[in-house]
Every structure is written in structure tokens, then in C-alpha cells.
Design an enzyme around this catalytic site. Structure first.
Site, PDB file in Angstrom:
ATOM      1  N   GLY A 447       0.895  -1.146   0.090  1.00  0.00           N
ATOM      2  CA  GLY A 447      -0.001   0.077   0.126  1.00  0.00           C
ATOM      3  C   GLY A 447       0.951   1.340  -0.100  1.00  0.00           C
ATOM      4  O   GLY A 447       2.167   1.296   0.086  1.00  0.00           O
ATOM      5  N   MET A 451       3.193   9.596   3.491  1.00  0.00           N
ATOM      6  CA  MET A 451       4.354  10.005   3.630  1.00  0.00           C
ATOM      7  C   MET A 451       5.204   8.690   2.720  1.00  0.00           C
ATOM      8  O   MET A 451       6.364   9.070   2.223  1.00  0.00           O
ATOM      9  CB  MET A 451       4.842   9.668   5.266  1.00  0.00           C
ATOM     10  CG  MET A 451       4.574  10.756   5.690  1.00  0.00           C
ATOM     11  SD  MET A 451       4.591  10.263   7.403  1.00  0.00           S
ATOM     12  CE  MET A 451       6.416  10.371   7.458  1.00  0.00           C
ATOM     13  N   ASP A 573      -3.141   9.576  16.820  1.00  0.00           N
ATOM     14  CA  ASP A 573      -3.791   9.364  15.686  1.00  0.00           C
ATOM     15  C   ASP A 573      -4.400   7.590  15.777  1.00  0.00           C
ATOM     16  O   ASP A 573      -4.347   7.203  15.089  1.00  0.00           O
ATOM     17  CB  ASP A 573      -3.009   9.398  14.477  1.00  0.00           C
ATOM     18  CG  ASP A 573      -3.518   9.140  13.112  1.00  0.00           C
ATOM     19  OD1 ASP A 573      -4.761   9.661  13.090  1.00  0.00           O
ATOM     20  OD2 ASP A 573      -3.115   8.672  11.974  1.00  0.00           O
TER      21      ASP A 573
END
Length: 728
Positions: A447, A451, A573
Site C-alpha cells: 500500500g 508519507m 492518531d
């Protein structure tokens, strides 16, 4: 950070796109029509322009045409917004040079996919561009050497004539050995290598004449402190500068050592750069140039000066490991975020007068063992140069001529290389990532994110499959992105916990930074939540079975948070995407530490002050899971993570998120003002815990992870769940 310009006459669309992209880390500007957009584009020089077609005044077509005929904007990526039935408009835009189209209305994922796709093309161009500029610049050095060999054949420098050297074996120019000396000479010295950062971007945005003027002025300023502190064998290598600071055979009392002189010269260069920035701003302030900066590497050790052409050759080349280390320390400074990097050998020779920051073991290209180095902050207690070391005698006119000659040739080479690079991109002649990567065999791509790209690979060292997170360092000048990438390794390398992903290795190649970590084959918590209702899913079954599974998962997550918070860190996060299973039904593991923030007194490795910082008002996190303080850009604490945990608790029990919105602003407003949602009757036993975790005020949430753990113990006793996870 990539710059994006959004042009649309509908304010609501502009604002929504701006907020969405800002949360993704882009620098965003907006304009209400094409004419206004063109003015901003000329000043901002955006990487991407997202524009509507039908606007008052100058429409999207007219702006696109103007962009494609503007010398500084013609390579900007243009994504046009159109209605579903405007096929003629689409064809017209493509003829004018549009790169992509989005059909209104579009989803967030569609917009980000379109941007990421175009940025990959831009990245490939930038890689080819950087490589072409470096190669073309190197080719000028032989011509430069020949020029100065002829021009200064009769000059009376204390060390005679100009000759050549670069760390990789190509030639530049500098001061050679005296004619009567032998063909080789070994000496103790400190090597200084300085390099302009973001040079390729400057070469792209300036004309050859402008680039030559910038380089010429910079080299004149930079050479002064080098020469003043006794630097010899001064060489300009394209946009780089090399000098040696030799050990005195008969040092005077209180004289500066060669390491101290090299450090003083490096600080002098940085002082000169500080004033030079103002000149660059005055000359090219509207050209979108990156902030002018220079990186410097320093190392002390043995250096060999050699006449590679024999006794009669005027060309002298500096050889030895010391030269290579200085050059590569400079390059490593880019990743570390340091402007001046000195090896520990240089720092020890400098003594107490050196003011330094962090110390690191730095992995250098081509070396098996890392080099101990430190960040140079300054040098104090330096005596008057006239009292301690006679200034090097030189001819300012000759030095100026050398700077001009090198600058003009470098500028021409850089511009020619950019033309070749553009042709290479347009013809499609670029290469993909190598399948064999520094001891890792790439198996397949898993994937990609904002970043980095993520690959499954086989590690020869681990003899097992690992995950490689790869950031293309040569494709972006975004220091913050690289810092976050380095930070993830720094955090994980110092955090050993059974519910935190294991880290194996970090390294840098010429084009990539990478992290090798354990391969988690059991999928994500997000996939498990979405699969509820399917046969075999852990959230399928009686309420008691679901409650037991939820309590077990919360215990594992709380255990990971407890370990993180003990180090004074806030994760920021927390979401189901960032929690993965080691195997099907196995341990739950927290991954992706790119935006962790340090809010405590504890340190992580050698990087506490480098942990990602954010300005007041900046929103960090994923909108569906952010705490109210994150939604408003306020200061976060460990209790911010607990709010995100509450959102996940609701999602695990119900299969949906507690808050939704038609726009990003509406969603964030619900985190701030909406009532805490009520759980359905079969899950009401968790309502008290949910209310505590999702309290709007951070002070009303649990004080620490242990408090949550105790609450889970109470729930486990009520539901008959057996404890599985450990809090340690």
C-alpha cells in the site's frame, strides 16, 4: 511540503477542499476566479492547481492556457473540476494541457487519489531532474580545472596553482602543492565540505544568468571565512565547496587547532548565509525559491595530497577516508536536520570551545560501521585570528574570477540537465524501484500513504518476511516529512512492548529512507469491525460474546497506550487502521508512529526535542477520531488519546462511528458540541465508560491508562470475561 492552489467561485467548495488538504499536510492557497488564481500562482508557484471551469471573469480554460504559456508555471499539475455531462469541456481542457479531471460532486478519497497519482508523476520527474543536474554539473569540473590550469599557471599563491578534486574522483579546482614537493604528501587536517541545499529547485526556477549570479555571490561570501581561518586547497565543485585546514608543523602558543579553525570557518559560512538569505529574498522573492541554506560536514584525520599526473602535474587531489567522511556527513545532515555536522574526532580536537547539540551514530553511504557525530551549534572563546594564525594570503581578484567561472559553468550545466530531465519524463524513460533493496528482496507492494510506500519483503538478516516503509528522500524537499519518518524509528527503537510493532532496521540509500519492521499478517482492526456480521467474525454472536471481545481488545490497546504515555508521548492518531493483528485472532499491535508528540519530561533516544511539533491552531489526526482539543488545534495531552479510544469503543460495539458530517467543518463541530451518543440497550453496560472517554473536556476523562484498565476489570467481572491482555 507540496503547494496546492484551489480556484473555485463557490466559497464552500474552496473552504472544504482547503481544510481537507491542510489536514493532509499540504500548503494550500485559494482564489475565487481564474484572474485572481493566476496572480497567486505566479507568486506561489504551486505544485498542483485544482480549478473549476465555469467562473466569472477568467474561467478555468483561460487560466489553464495562461499557465501553460508561463515559463515558471508550465509544469504545474492542473486538475480540473467539471460536471458529469461536460465531456466536451473535458476534451477541451485536455487539449489545453490539463493533467486530470474530477467530476462534481467528488468524494474525499477521489480527490486524494487524483492528487497522489499526479504527485507520483511529479516525483519521477524530480528524481530524474536531480540525477541529471548532478551528472551535468560534474561534467563541468574537468573544463573548469583546465581553464584555471591555464589562467593561473604563473600565479604566486603560497601553494601555487589551482587544480582539482571531488570526493567521488572527478575534478574541481583549488590550491596545489608547491612545484618542488613530491608527488604525494600525507598530513593531519580537518576537512570541510559545504553544499547548497535544494539547489536543483533553485536551478529549475531561475534562469542560467540568475543562477550564476546567485552562485557567484554566495561563493565570494562563503570563501572569505574559509580563507581567513587558513583554509587551503579551496575548491568549488558545482554548488559544493571543499577546503582543508592543515595541522601546524610548529604551532604558536595559543594558536587555534586545525579543527577549531575549520569549525570557526563553518560558523562563518553560516553567518554569511544568514545575511545572504536577505539578498536572495530581495532578488527572487516572488519566484517561490526554498529558503537558502547550506549544509556542512567536518571530519579530522589523515589526508593524502597527490599529484595524480606525476611530479610535473599542477593538479593535486586530496585522497583518503577523511575526505569521504566529511562529504557524507554533510549529506547525512539533511536527514538529521542539522546544518553543520562534525565527527566526534573533530569535536574532541576542538575541545571545550565547541558548542554542540545532539550526538548520533550516523550511518554513511559506503561504510559498514556508523560514525559518531554531533550537531554544531557554535564555537566560543576564539582568540583574534591575527594573534593566533596568520591569515592565508590570496589574490581576491583571482578568487572572484574562480567563483564566477565555476558559477557560470554550473548554471549552464544545471539548466541543460533540467531540459534533458523533462524530455526523459515526457518520453517515459524512467526506472521503477529496484526489486533488490539493501539486503531486502521486494515481494510485493502492500500500500501507500501520504508519507511513504509500504512493501512486503524478505529480510536476509531476519530470515523472514518483513514490512519495508520507504520514503523517497530524493523526491521531496519536505524536511518535516522526513523528520516524521526518522522519528517513527526513533520512537519504536526505544519502545519494546508486546502491543507495539517491532522495529528491525532503518537506513538511507541515495534516493530512499526506509524502516524495516515486523510483518503483521492478521489484518487491521478496521477490517474486523467492517466484517461484523460475516461468519467467523469476532463481533458476531451474542451480546456477551461481543462484550468479551471488546473488553479484550480495549485491554490490549490500553496496554499499548500505557507504554507510550509512560515515555511522555501522545500518539495523536489512534484509529482502527493503525491497529493490526500479528496473526488471525492474534495479539493486537499499534503501528505508525509518524505523528507522535512529546509532551513530557521523558526522552526518546537522542531525539526528544525533534519529535514532531505543531503550531497552535494546526489540526493533527484523523477527523473521525480527533479529540475536541485536536479539532481546534489546541494543546494535546495523553487524555486526547483516550477520547479517540472512546470513539473506537462506540464503533466496535455498534459498527458505525459516533459522529458524521456532510463536510469536514461539520464533522469537527460535532466533536466539539454534539452530545455523547447513547449506546443501544444491549450495550448500555459500556455507557459509563464511553461517557468518561468521550468527555468534551480533557480534565473529565480518565487520568491515566491504569484508570481505564480498572474500569475494564469491573466490566469484565459483570460480563464474565476472562482477562487476556497484560497492562505491563
Amino acid at each position: 511540503m507540496h503547494r496546492i492552489l484551489v480556484v473555485d467561485d463557490e466559497e464552500a467548495i474552496r473552504k472544504n477542499i482547503e481544510r481537507l488538504l491542510s489536514l493532509e499536510g499540504y500548503e494550500v492557497a485559494t482564489a475565487p476566479n481564474g484572474q485572481h488564481g493566476l496572480v497567486i500562482a505566479r507568486s506561489m508557484l504551486p505544485d498542483i492547481i485544482i480549478t473549476d471551469i465555469n467562473m466569472p471573469g477568467m474561467d478555468g480554460f483561460a487560466m489553464l492556457d495562461a499557465i501553460r504559456h508561463h515559463p515558471e508555471l508550465d509544469r504545474a499539475i492542473v486538475i480540473m473540476l467539471t460536471a458529469a455531462d461536460e465531456r466536451d469541456s473535458m476534451r477541451r481542457g485536455m487539449r489545453l494541457g490539463a493533467d486530470d479531471y474530477l467530476t462534481k460532486p467528488f468524494r474525499r478519497e477521489e480527490l486524494l487519489d487524483a492528487i497522489n497519482s499526479q504527485l507520483k508523476k511529479l516525483a519521477r520527474f524530480n528524481r530524474e531532474k536531480d540525477n541529471a543536474v548532478a551528472k551535468a554539473t560534474a561534467l563541468t569540473e574537468e573544463k573548469t580545472r583546465e581553464h584555471f590550469r591555464e589562467q593561473f599557471a604563473g600565479s604566486s599563491f603560497p601553494a601555487s596553482q589551482f587544480s582539482g578534486y571531488t570526493p567521488d574522483g572527478s575534478s574541481g579546482f583549488g590550491v596545489s602543492l608547491p612545484p618542488e614537493s613530491s608527488s604525494t604528501q600525507t598530513l593531519q587536517a580537518t576537512v570541510m565540505f559545504a553544499d547548497i541545499r535544494n539547489f536543483t529547485t533553485m536551478a529549475e526556477r531561475l534562469s542560467a544568468a540568475e543562477l550564476a549570479a546567485l552562485l557567484g555571490r554566495y561563493f565570494e561570501l562563503a570563501c572569505r571565512p574559509v580563507v581567513a581561518f587558513g583554509g587551503t586547497h579551496l575548491k568549488m565543485l558545482g554548488d559544493g565547496l571543499l577546503a582543508l585546514f592543515e595541522e601546524d608543523a610548529q604551532p604558536q602558543e595559543d594558536a587555534l587547532s586545525h579543527a577549531q579553525r575549520a569549525l570557526a570557518a563553518s560558523v562563518g559560512i553560516q553567518d554569511a548565509v544568514g545575511s545572504f538569505k536577505q539578498w536572495v529574498q530581495e532578488q527572487y522573492g516572488q519566484r517561490g525559491l526554498p529558503s537558502f541554506s547550506v549544509g556542512i560536514g567536518l571530519h579530522s584525520g589523515e589526508v593524502t595530497l597527490s599529484r595524480l599526473g606525476g611530479m610535473d602535474s599542477p593538479e593535486v587531489t586530496a585522497l583518503g577516508d577523511s575526505v569521504n567522511i566529511a562529504s557524507r556527513l554533510q549529506a547525512a545532515g539533511k536527514e538529521l536536520g542539522w546544518l553543520v555536522v562534525a565527527s566526534i574526532d573533530t569535536a574532541q580536537l576542538a575541545g571545550e570551545c565547541l558548542r554542540h547539540g545532539r550526538q548520533e551514530l550516523v550511518s554513511l553511504r559506503g561504510r559498514e560501521k556508523p560514525v559518531a557525530a554531533c550537531e554544531v551549534l557554535g564555537i566560543s572563546a576564539v582568540p583574534s585570528l591575527q594573534q593566533t594564525h596568520p591569515p592565508f594570503k590570496y589574490d581576491p581578484a583571482s578568487l572572484q574570477a574562480a567563483a564566477v567561472q565555476n558559477s557560470e559553468m554550473t548554471a549552464r550545466a544545471a539548466k541543460e540537465a533540467l531540459k534533458e530531465s523533462l524530455w526523459s519524463l515526457q518520453s517515459g524513460s524512467f526506472q521503477s524501484m529496484q526489486q533488490s533493496f539493501r539486503g531486502y528482496q521486494i515481494i510485493r507492494k502492500l500500500g501507500e500513504g501520504g508519507m511513504s510506500d509500504v512493501y512486503l519483503a524478505f529480510s536476509a538478516a531476519q530470515k523472514s518476511e518483513v514490512v519495508l516503509k520507504v520514503l523517497r528522500t530524493s523526491l521531496s524537499n519536505d524536511a518535516e516529512m522526513l523528520r516524521r519518518f526518522i522519528q517513527e524509528y526513533a520512537v519504536l527503537a526505544n519502545l519494546t512492548h508486546h502491543h507495539v510493532s517491532r522495529i528491525y532496521d532503518q537506513g538511507f540509500t541515495d534516493d530512499y529512507a526506509y524502516i524495516a519492521m515486523e510483518y503483521l499478517s492478521g489484518g487491521t482492526l478496521k477490517e474486523e469491525i467492517r466484517g461484523r456480521g460475516t461468519p467467523g467474525n469476532s463481533f458476531t454472536g451474542s451480546p456477551a460474546q461481543v462484550h468479551g471481545r471488546v473488553i479484550d481488545l480495549l485491554r490490549q490497546i490500553t496496554s499499548a497506550l500505557n507504554a507510550i504515555h509512560k515515555l511522555g508521548l501522545v500518539y495523536r492518531d489512534l484509529k482502527p487502521d493503525n491497529l493490526m493483528f500479528r496473526s488471525e485472532g492474534g495479539e493486537l499491535v499499534l503501528v505508525d508512529f509518524g505523528i507522535v508528540k512529546n509532551v513530557g519530561e521523558h526522552t526518546v533516544g537522542l531525539m526528544p526535542e525533534r519529535l514532531v511539533s505543531t503550531e497552535h491552531g494546526q489540526v493533527i489526526g484523523t477527523p473521525y477520531y480527533v479529540s475536541p482539543e485536536q479539532a481546534t488545534g489546541q494543546e494535546v495531552t495523553h487524555r486526547s488519546d483516550f477520547y479517540s479510544l472512546g470513539v473506537m469503543l462506540y464503533e466496535m460495539l455498534t459498527g458505525s462511528r459516533p459522529y458524521k458530517g456532510d463536510s469536514l467543518n461539520e464533522l469537527l463541530a460535532r466533536h466539539l458540541h454534539a452530545e455523547i451518543p447513547r449506546l443501544p440497550p444491549e450495550h448500555a453496560i459500556f455507557q459509563m465508560l464511553l461517557d468518561s472517554l468521550m468527555a468534551k473536556q480533557a480534565i473529565d476523562r480518565p487520568a491515566d491508562a491504569m484508570g481505564i484498565w480498572r474500569g475494564l476489570d469491573i466490566l469484565a467481572n459483570k460480563t464474565g470475561s476472562l482477562p487476556k491482555a497484560r497492562i505491563d
